[in-house]
Design an enzyme around this catalytic site. Structure first.
Site, PDB file in Angstrom:
ATOM      1  N   LYS A 186      -2.928   0.524   2.895  1.00 59.24           N
ATOM      2  CA  LYS A 186      -3.758   0.548   1.688  1.00 59.24           C
ATOM      3  C   LYS A 186      -5.085   1.230   1.984  1.00 59.24           C
ATOM      4  O   LYS A 186      -5.642   1.096   3.066  1.00 59.24           O
ATOM      5  CB  LYS A 186      -3.972  -0.853   1.137  1.00 59.24           C
ATOM      6  CG  LYS A 186      -4.661  -1.807   2.079  1.00 59.24           C
ATOM      7  CD  LYS A 186      -4.738  -3.192   1.453  1.00 59.24           C
ATOM      8  CE  LYS A 186      -5.173  -4.225   2.493  1.00 59.24           C
ATOM      9  NZ  LYS A 186      -5.136  -5.571   1.957  1.00 59.24           N
ATOM     10  N   LYS A 222      -2.561   1.706  -6.071  1.00 57.22           N
ATOM     11  CA  LYS A 222      -2.483   0.311  -5.648  1.00 57.22           C
ATOM     12  C   LYS A 222      -2.799  -0.536  -6.867  1.00 57.22           C
ATOM     13  O   LYS A 222      -3.883  -0.475  -7.406  1.00 57.22           O
ATOM     14  CB  LYS A 222      -3.460   0.006  -4.509  1.00 57.22           C
ATOM     15  CG  LYS A 222      -3.319  -1.431  -4.031  1.00 57.22           C
ATOM     16  CD  LYS A 222      -4.127  -1.716  -2.811  1.00 57.22           C
ATOM     17  CE  LYS A 222      -3.893  -3.097  -2.261  1.00 57.22           C
ATOM     18  NZ  LYS A 222      -3.515  -4.134  -3.194  1.00 57.22           N
ATOM     19  N   ARG A 226       4.411  -7.012   8.150  1.00 61.19           N
ATOM     20  CA  ARG A 226       3.279  -6.097   7.979  1.00 61.19           C
ATOM     21  C   ARG A 226       3.569  -4.857   8.827  1.00 61.19           C
ATOM     22  O   ARG A 226       3.932  -4.977   9.985  1.00 61.19           O
ATOM     23  CB  ARG A 226       1.983  -6.787   8.418  1.00 61.19           C
ATOM     24  CG  ARG A 226       0.751  -6.092   7.911  1.00 61.19           C
ATOM     25  CD  ARG A 226      -0.482  -6.955   8.013  1.00 61.19           C
ATOM     26  NE  ARG A 226      -0.448  -8.170   7.212  1.00 61.19           N
ATOM     27  CZ  ARG A 226      -0.689  -8.237   5.899  1.00 61.19           C
ATOM     28  NH1 ARG A 226      -0.981  -7.131   5.239  1.00 61.19           N
ATOM     29  NH2 ARG A 226      -0.640  -9.383   5.258  1.00 61.19           N
ATOM     30  N   PHE A 275       8.555  -0.209  -6.442  1.00 56.47           N
ATOM     31  CA  PHE A 275       8.301   0.828  -5.451  1.00 56.47           C
ATOM     32  C   PHE A 275       9.271   0.851  -4.289  1.00 56.47           C
ATOM     33  O   PHE A 275       9.166   1.721  -3.433  1.00 56.47           O
ATOM     34  CB  PHE A 275       6.858   0.792  -4.930  1.00 56.47           C
ATOM     35  CG  PHE A 275       6.282  -0.565  -4.654  1.00 56.47           C
ATOM     36  CD1 PHE A 275       6.661  -1.310  -3.562  1.00 56.47           C
ATOM     37  CD2 PHE A 275       5.348  -1.093  -5.516  1.00 56.47           C
ATOM     38  CE1 PHE A 275       6.116  -2.556  -3.313  1.00 56.47           C
ATOM     39  CE2 PHE A 275       4.781  -2.335  -5.272  1.00 56.47           C
ATOM     40  CZ  PHE A 275       5.166  -3.070  -4.169  1.00 56.47           C
TER      41      PHE A 275
END
Length: 181
Positions: free
Chosen positions: A171, A26, A165, A98
């Site tokens: 995460k 991350k 979302r 990504f």
């Protein structure tokens, strides 16, 4: 330009079937979508990066993070906010790629497609590690945290890109280590 919402991360919740998912670092940068012409923030604003970084970019949208290295987020925000265009100030900029938002394939196929693209040198495809099980995920997170990283992002290999979302991308940070006890 047409604003494309990025697929946003949810907080990690312990999953029973984590094996086969992907894990990556991350990054602590600025989330951006390359729309084929400009870098766009997650709120839909054009990010003012020098033209040098637009040259050679593909005509298709890419999802990633503008990143200058560890502990440089404030510098990057300052460059973007003040519209600083002196090239030497931007020397460390990378676009950590990504995903391919418009591609309708599952993530594991989109990832393979990323490697077929001819991208400029400052574009880096984010390394994705295959997760074997929850213990392996804990090990990956612990190692990243030891190296001063913000944490991990995990992705469902069979997920389609969603402009919202999503529980298919999560995460993990230091506070999530307690979930492995």
């Amino acid at each position: 330009f047409i604003y494309m919402k990025p697929m946003l991360l949810k907080e990690y919740t312990r999953l029973s079937q984590i094996d086969g998912w992907f894990a990556s670092e991350k990054y602590d940068g600025i989330r951006a979508i390359w729309d084929g012409t400009n870098f766009i923030s997650r709120l839909g604003n054009v990010l003012n990066v020098p033209d040098k970084f637009k040259n050679g970019m593909p005509p298709l949208p890419l999802d990633g993070e503008l990143y200058m290295g560890k502990n440089t987020l404030l510098k990057l925000r300052t460059l973007l906010r003040r519209n600083i265009t002196e090239i030497n100030e931007w020397d460390d900029l990378n676009f950590m790629v990504f995903d391919i938002p418009e591609n309708k394939a599952p993530f594991k196929i989109r990832l393979l497609i990323l490697f077929t693209l001819n991208l400029p040198a400052f574009c880096k495809i984010v390394e994705q590690r295959l997760i074997k099980n929850n213990n392996h995920l804990k090990h990956l997170l612990t190692n990243k945290l030891k190296n001063d990283c913000e944490g991990l992002v995990i992705r469902n290999p069979n997920a389609f890109y969603e402009q919202k979302r999503s529980h298919n991308i999560m995460k993990l940070k230091k506070e999530h280590l307690t979930l492995f006890l």
